[in-house]
Write an enzyme that holds these catalytic residues in place. Structure first.
Site, PDB file in Angstrom:
ATOM      1  N   GLY A   1      -2.534   6.356   3.272  1.00 13.62           N
ATOM      2  CA  GLY A   1      -2.442   5.104   4.019  1.00 13.62           C
ATOM      3  C   GLY A   1      -2.400   5.409   5.506  1.00 13.62           C
ATOM      4  N   PHE A   2      -1.802   4.499   6.271  1.00 18.07           N
ATOM      5  CA  PHE A   2      -1.781   4.683   7.736  1.00 18.07           C
ATOM      6  C   PHE A   2      -1.086   5.981   8.131  1.00 18.07           C
ATOM      7  CE2 PHE A   2      -2.474   0.102   7.556  1.00 18.07           C
ATOM      8  CZ  PHE A   2      -3.472  -0.026   8.498  1.00 18.07           C
ATOM      9  N   GLY A   3       0.063   6.274   7.512  1.00 17.09           N
ATOM     10  CA  GLY A   3       0.825   7.465   7.891  1.00 17.09           C
ATOM     11  C   GLY A   3       0.151   8.744   7.421  1.00 17.09           C
TER      12      GLY A   3
ATOM     13  N   GLU B   1       0.277 -15.932   7.394  1.00 13.53           N
ATOM     14  CA  GLU B   1      -1.181 -15.750   7.502  1.00 13.53           C
ATOM     15  C   GLU B   1      -1.870 -16.265   6.241  1.00 13.53           C
ATOM     16  OE1 GLU B   1      -1.675 -11.622   8.718  1.00 13.53           O
ATOM     17  OE2 GLU B   1      -1.405 -12.230  10.803  1.00 13.53           O
TER      18      GLU B   1
HETATM   19  C1  LIG Z   1      -0.479  -7.947   2.937  1.00 11.00           C
HETATM   20  C2  LIG Z   1       0.036  -7.033   4.021  1.00 11.00           C
HETATM   21  C3  LIG Z   1      -0.202  -7.338   5.353  1.00 11.00           C
HETATM   22  C4  LIG Z   1       0.247  -6.477   6.362  1.00 11.00           C
HETATM   23  N1  LIG Z   1      -0.017  -6.809   7.669  1.00 11.00           N
HETATM   24  C5  LIG Z   1       0.356  -5.950   8.652  1.00 11.00           C
HETATM   25  C6  LIG Z   1       0.016  -6.220  10.000  1.00 11.00           C
HETATM   26  O1  LIG Z   1      -0.587  -7.267  10.303  1.00 11.00           O
HETATM   27  N2  LIG Z   1       0.387  -5.311  10.951  1.00 11.00           N
HETATM   28  C7  LIG Z   1       1.045  -4.167  10.614  1.00 11.00           C
HETATM   29  O2  LIG Z   1       1.328  -3.355  11.500  1.00 11.00           O
HETATM   30  N3  LIG Z   1       1.399  -3.892   9.354  1.00 11.00           N
HETATM   31  C8  LIG Z   1       1.053  -4.754   8.360  1.00 11.00           C
HETATM   32  N4  LIG Z   1       1.389  -4.475   7.060  1.00 11.00           N
HETATM   33  C9  LIG Z   1       2.226  -3.297   6.769  1.00 11.00           C
HETATM   34  C10 LIG Z   1       1.453  -2.007   6.831  1.00 11.00           C
HETATM   35  O3  LIG Z   1       0.281  -2.110   6.036  1.00 11.00           O
HETATM   36  C11 LIG Z   1       2.347  -0.872   6.338  1.00 11.00           C
HETATM   37  O4  LIG Z   1       3.506  -0.833   7.134  1.00 11.00           O
HETATM   38  C12 LIG Z   1       1.628   0.455   6.414  1.00 11.00           C
HETATM   39  O5  LIG Z   1       0.523   0.461   5.534  1.00 11.00           O
HETATM   40  C13 LIG Z   1       2.583   1.599   6.073  1.00 11.00           C
HETATM   41  O6  LIG Z   1       1.887   2.804   6.097  1.00 11.00           O
HETATM   42  P1  LIG Z   1       2.305   3.979   5.093  1.00 11.00           P
HETATM   43  O7  LIG Z   1       1.414   5.113   5.406  1.00 11.00           O
HETATM   44  O8  LIG Z   1       3.767   4.172   5.129  1.00 11.00           O
HETATM   45  O9  LIG Z   1       1.975   3.394   3.647  1.00 11.00           O
HETATM   46  P2  LIG Z   1       0.600   2.835   3.078  1.00 11.00           P
HETATM   47  O10 LIG Z   1      -0.365   2.539   4.155  1.00 11.00           O
HETATM   48  O11 LIG Z   1       0.977   1.739   2.150  1.00 11.00           O
HETATM   49  O12 LIG Z   1       0.043   4.070   2.243  1.00 11.00           O
HETATM   50  C14 LIG Z   1       0.697   4.580   1.126  1.00 11.00           C
HETATM   51  C15 LIG Z   1      -0.332   5.315   0.278  1.00 11.00           C
HETATM   52  O13 LIG Z   1       0.346   6.070  -0.702  1.00 11.00           O
HETATM   53  C16 LIG Z   1      -0.352   5.984  -1.934  1.00 11.00           C
HETATM   54  N5  LIG Z   1       0.616   6.249  -2.997  1.00 11.00           N
HETATM   55  C17 LIG Z   1       1.829   5.657  -3.167  1.00 11.00           C
HETATM   56  N6  LIG Z   1       2.460   6.191  -4.227  1.00 11.00           N
HETATM   57  C18 LIG Z   1       1.623   7.133  -4.728  1.00 11.00           C
HETATM   58  C19 LIG Z   1       1.708   8.028  -5.844  1.00 11.00           C
HETATM   59  N7  LIG Z   1       2.781   8.040  -6.636  1.00 11.00           N
HETATM   60  N8  LIG Z   1       0.653   8.831  -6.096  1.00 11.00           N
HETATM   61  C20 LIG Z   1      -0.442   8.830  -5.300  1.00 11.00           C
HETATM   62  N9  LIG Z   1      -0.569   8.004  -4.224  1.00 11.00           N
HETATM   63  C21 LIG Z   1       0.445   7.166  -3.958  1.00 11.00           C
HETATM   64  C22 LIG Z   1      -0.889   4.566  -1.935  1.00 11.00           C
HETATM   65  O14 LIG Z   1      -2.019   4.456  -2.793  1.00 11.00           O
HETATM   66  C23 LIG Z   1      -1.259   4.353  -0.455  1.00 11.00           C
HETATM   67  O15 LIG Z   1      -2.603   4.697  -0.199  1.00 11.00           O
HETATM   68  C24 LIG Z   1       0.957  -5.307   6.033  1.00 11.00           C
HETATM   69  C25 LIG Z   1       1.187  -5.010   4.683  1.00 11.00           C
HETATM   70  C26 LIG Z   1       0.736  -5.860   3.690  1.00 11.00           C
HETATM   71  C27 LIG Z   1       0.990  -5.531   2.241  1.00 11.00           C
END
Ligand SMILES: Cc1cc2nc3c(=O)[nH]c(=O)nc-3n(C[C@H](O)[C@H](O)[C@H](O)COP(=O)(O)OP(=O)(O)OC[C@H]3O[C@@H](n4cnc5c(N)ncnc54)[C@H](O)[C@@H]3O)c2cc1C
Length: 421
Positions: free
Chosen positions: A12-14, A169
């Protein structure tokens, strides 16, 4: 550098940002995700409301890593992690790591409210968005062949629970889909029978923003015809009737749940100390206290030195990824690690055509200006030139013709009243 083996869980983003930042530094890098794509979650609600194709908001991880040939990608589910043994268990076998960057994000959370998980529609991943789109479009088809007005009204009442940015939204986009598109597509329906409600347990929408902007969002939604109910605490839902504290039960076949998320199961079951919403407690360096070789970032992390939860937002995850990468390099060099500081770029939420709210530092924007900021920021942040172009074209089409490009009901979507047609 040492050639240390770094495993990053989550693209994901991180996770994606961490992989890019660590690339080219002599590490052996492996990025794992259950999906083969990176998802731009901020535009999911537009997939759900027939504005964008799923492919517009997702991009293949391998394509995104083409420039980084020292990063390998594994599409697999991570089922568990043994921190002490530095081993990861995946659906494709076991792996070892020297460093682990855990960026597994968050999942839907329904607080054990009876019936909510079983009967409501979440909006957290791409499949959720497609299921929701099918349900919304299908509801109108079903209503057009339902003779009983009570059943028809229940099928055409859409209730969104959760007044955060996603709920706001979603409510705005759904009313526009109904007003601009469904009204023209279904001349046989009486649109007085159609309703969109937004329920929020707190006393205002968008609690992360200034109260003036919360109020502006409420007014803008009500102008569009959304019924906003504040201090409305949902109790249960059986697929047909929604119980809300203090008001009469509401008949509806469509409850959309955007009221809660918690850290992903993998993180909650890690056996480490947790903060609110199951987020793993990390030091100011983003390391786990007892496992300094493990960094947790993004929605999954709770940096205890900040003393409160950081918002679950993309900029937090990206900044933490940059920081974890810097600290891993410093660790390898034997240098002191740096504390993480979040620099808040601001908050945005769009309510629909020409309407949004934005808060950037002390500056506050509403209406057309905020909407323009929202459009530009989301286009710039979206990953991949093709996705940017396709999204821009879809938005231009929608803006000029008051139309939604994607109105196909495709794939299976179970519905509680399936047999009533
Ligand atoms: C509907 C919605 C709208 C949003 N709108 C905004 C916005 O307008 N602005 C904003 O800044 N943020 C927004 N967010 C929040 C933002 O998307 C998250 O804060 C961000 O994606 C967090 O990044 P991350 O890397 O922590 O997790 P994520 O981007 O969620 O990535 C996590 C990844 O880990 C993978 N994963 C998880 N568990 C496992 C596992 N057991 N095995 C293999 N892979 C796994 C998942 O498939 C995913 O690809 C929104 C979220 C949602 C749901």
């Amino acid at each position: 550098m040492s050639g240390a083996r770094i495993v990053i869980v989550g693209a994901g983003f991180g996770g994606l940002q961490a992989a890019r930042k660590l690339s080219g530094r002599g590490f052996e890098l492996l990025l794992i995700d259950r999906h083969n794509y990176h998802l731009f979650q901020p535009l999911l609600y537009q997939v759900a409301t027939a504005g964008l194709e799923p492919e517009h908001v997702a991009k293949s991880v391998r394509a995104l890593l083409r420039e980084h040939d020292d990063v390998r990608f594994l599409m697999a589910e991570v089922e568990g992690i043994n921190l002490a043994a530095r081993r990861i268990f995946t659906t494709s076998g076991e792996l070892e790591f020297d460093y682990l960057v855990l960026a597994a994000g968050a999942e839907n959370q329904t607080f054990s409210l009876p019936g909510i998980e079983a009967h409501s529609l979440p909006l957290k991943d791409l499949d959720d968005a497609v299921v929701l789109r099918n349900r919304l479009l299908g509801a109108f088809e079903r209503a057009s062949r339902t003779p009983d007005p009570v059943q028809r009204r229940a099928g055409l009442h859409f209730i969104i629970i959760g007044g955060g940015a996603t709920g706001v939204e979603m409510a705005g986009a759904l009313t526009e889909l109904i007003e601009h598109v469904m009204r023209r597509d279904f001349p046989e329906l009486d649109f007085d029978e159609v309703g969109v409600s937004l329920l929020e347990a707190r006393d205002r929408l968008l609690p992360g923003m200034d109260p003036d902007l919360s109020e502006a969002a409420r007014v803008a939604l009500e102008d569009k015809g959304v019924r906003v109910r504040l201090e409305a605490r949902v109790l249960s839902y059986d697929g047909k009737t929604l119980d809300v504290e203090g008001i009469d039960p509401i008949r509806t076949n469509n409850v959309i749940w955007t009221a809660g998320v918690r850290a992903s199961r993998l993180v909650r079951e890690l056996g480490v100390e947790h903060g609110p919403a199951g987020r793993a407690m990390v030091r100011q360096t983003l390391q786990l206290a007892v496992h300094p070789e493990v960094f947790v970032i993004g929605d999954a992390a709770y940096p205890e030195h900040i003393g409160k939860s950081l918002p679950m937002m993309a900029p937090v995850a990206i900044q933490m990824a940059d920081h974890a990468a810097v600290n891993i390099v410093r660790l390898e060099r034997g240098q002191t690690l740096l504390p993480f500081k979040f620099s808040d770029p601001g908050r945005l939420a769009t309510i629909g055509r020409n309407a949004a709210v934005a808060q950037i530092g002390r500056l506050k924007f509403t209406g057309f200006g905020a909407w323009l900021i929202w459009l530009v920021v989301h286009l710039l942040r979206l990953i991949g030139f093709r996705n940017k172009l396709m999204v821009f074209l879809s938005w231009a089409w929608e803006y000029i013709f008051y139309d939604r490009a994607v109105r196909i009901i495709h794939g299976e979507t179970p519905h509680p009243e399936q047999s009533s047609g």
